[in-house]
Design a protein around this motif. Structure first.
Motif, mmCIF file in Angstrom:
data_model
loop_
_atom_site.group_PDB
_atom_site.id
_atom_site.type_symbol
_atom_site.label_atom_id
_atom_site.label_comp_id
_atom_site.label_asym_id
_atom_site.label_seq_id
_atom_site.Cartn_x
_atom_site.Cartn_y
_atom_site.Cartn_z
ATOM 1 N N VAL A 67 0.623 -1.650 0.099
ATOM 2 C CA VAL A 67 -0.016 -0.427 0.013
ATOM 3 C C VAL A 67 0.601 1.634 -0.013
ATOM 4 O O VAL A 67 1.557 1.572 1.064
ATOM 5 C CB VAL A 67 -0.870 -0.120 1.643
ATOM 6 N N ASP A 90 -0.165 -7.691 -4.707
ATOM 7 C CA ASP A 90 -1.062 -7.088 -4.873
ATOM 8 C C ASP A 90 -1.109 -5.622 -4.324
ATOM 9 O O ASP A 90 -0.014 -5.421 -3.451
ATOM 10 C CB ASP A 90 -1.862 -7.992 -3.919
ATOM 11 N N HIS A 92 -1.991 -1.345 -3.784
ATOM 12 C CA HIS A 92 -2.802 -0.138 -3.693
ATOM 13 C C HIS A 92 -2.075 0.626 -3.904
ATOM 14 O O HIS A 92 -1.901 1.310 -2.596
ATOM 15 C CB HIS A 92 -4.129 -0.330 -2.863
ATOM 16 N N MET A 94 -3.372 4.629 -2.960
ATOM 17 C CA MET A 94 -4.464 4.887 -2.912
ATOM 18 C C MET A 94 -4.133 6.685 -1.918
ATOM 19 O O MET A 94 -5.171 7.125 -1.498
ATOM 20 C CB MET A 94 -4.928 4.165 -1.186
ATOM 21 N N GLN A 118 -7.452 -0.637 3.295
ATOM 22 C CA GLN A 118 -6.754 -1.252 2.785
ATOM 23 C C GLN A 118 -6.281 -1.933 3.473
ATOM 24 O O GLN A 118 -5.747 -3.269 3.543
ATOM 25 C CB GLN A 118 -6.729 -0.713 1.858
#
Length: 203
Positions: A67, A90, A92, A94, A118
């Protein structure tokens, strides 16, 4: 002293070092849980170190999530790299960009809270060996997130999951809870010499 004598002394010294190292290892145990690592300080290399660890984890077949706080609108080399390998990490991004670009405290707080939601989902899922919270220390520094809330989430993470927090000015309570803290010290930086950030080196 002859080279032969120097070589013999070196071997003797290295044997002693090896014996001490092996003895120390015998008294140590495997962690048996994920670790908490903090990369902070005013020097360059915090995110770079985190993504180096991502590569190491992937090399062992570990599952990884990232993230990115703050850098959300910034096109970075690491993000472009992992786009080439869909599903490998994975990811993100953000944040809404640097705080001096948004100039909107409430938007920054909302973006940080969404990123943290998240993050907690990743941390608690049990699906990941490693989760990187890139630049979360900056969100904490600007009080976009509460340190107590982040600590609670870190402690609630799945036992298998290691987590890396990056960004300068890490909160003392975060560092106190960490298994590893590295402070990057700045000696010299191109920016101070009037050189703009360089693609592939800085981002």
């Amino acid at each position: 002293m002859s080279d032969q004598d120097k070589d013999a002394r070196h071997r003797e010294k290295m044997r002693a070092v090896q014996a001490e190292h092996r003895s120390r290892l015998k008294s140590m145990e495997q962690a048996g849980r994920g670790l908490l690592l903090v990369y902070s300080g005013n020097g360059k290399g915090k995110s770079t170190s985190a993504f180096g660890t991502v590569i190491r984890a992937l090399g062992w077949g570990h599952s990884v999530a990232v993230v990115q706080y703050i850098k959300g609108t910034w096109k970075t080399g690491e993000r472009e790299f992992f786009k080439r390998f869909e599903g490998l990490v994975d990811w993100h991004s953000m944040g809404e960009g640097f705080t001096w670009d948004t100039q909107d405290r409430q938007r920054d707080i909302a973006a940080a809270k969404a990123a943290w939601a998240q993050s907690r989902a990743y941390l608690e899922s049990g699906d990941y060996d490693l989760v990187v919270l890139d630049e979360i220390n900056i969100a904490l520094r600007y009080d976009q997130l509460e340190a107590a809330e982040v600590l609670e989430g870190l402690k609630a993470r799945h036992p298998r999951t290691s987590v890396i927090l990056t960004g300068r000015d890490a909160k003392p309570e975060i560092m106190e809870a960490a298994d590893l803290v590295t402070e990057m010290g700045q000696v010299r930086h191109p920016f101070e010499q009037g050189i703009k950030a360089k693609q592939g080196i800085d981002f």
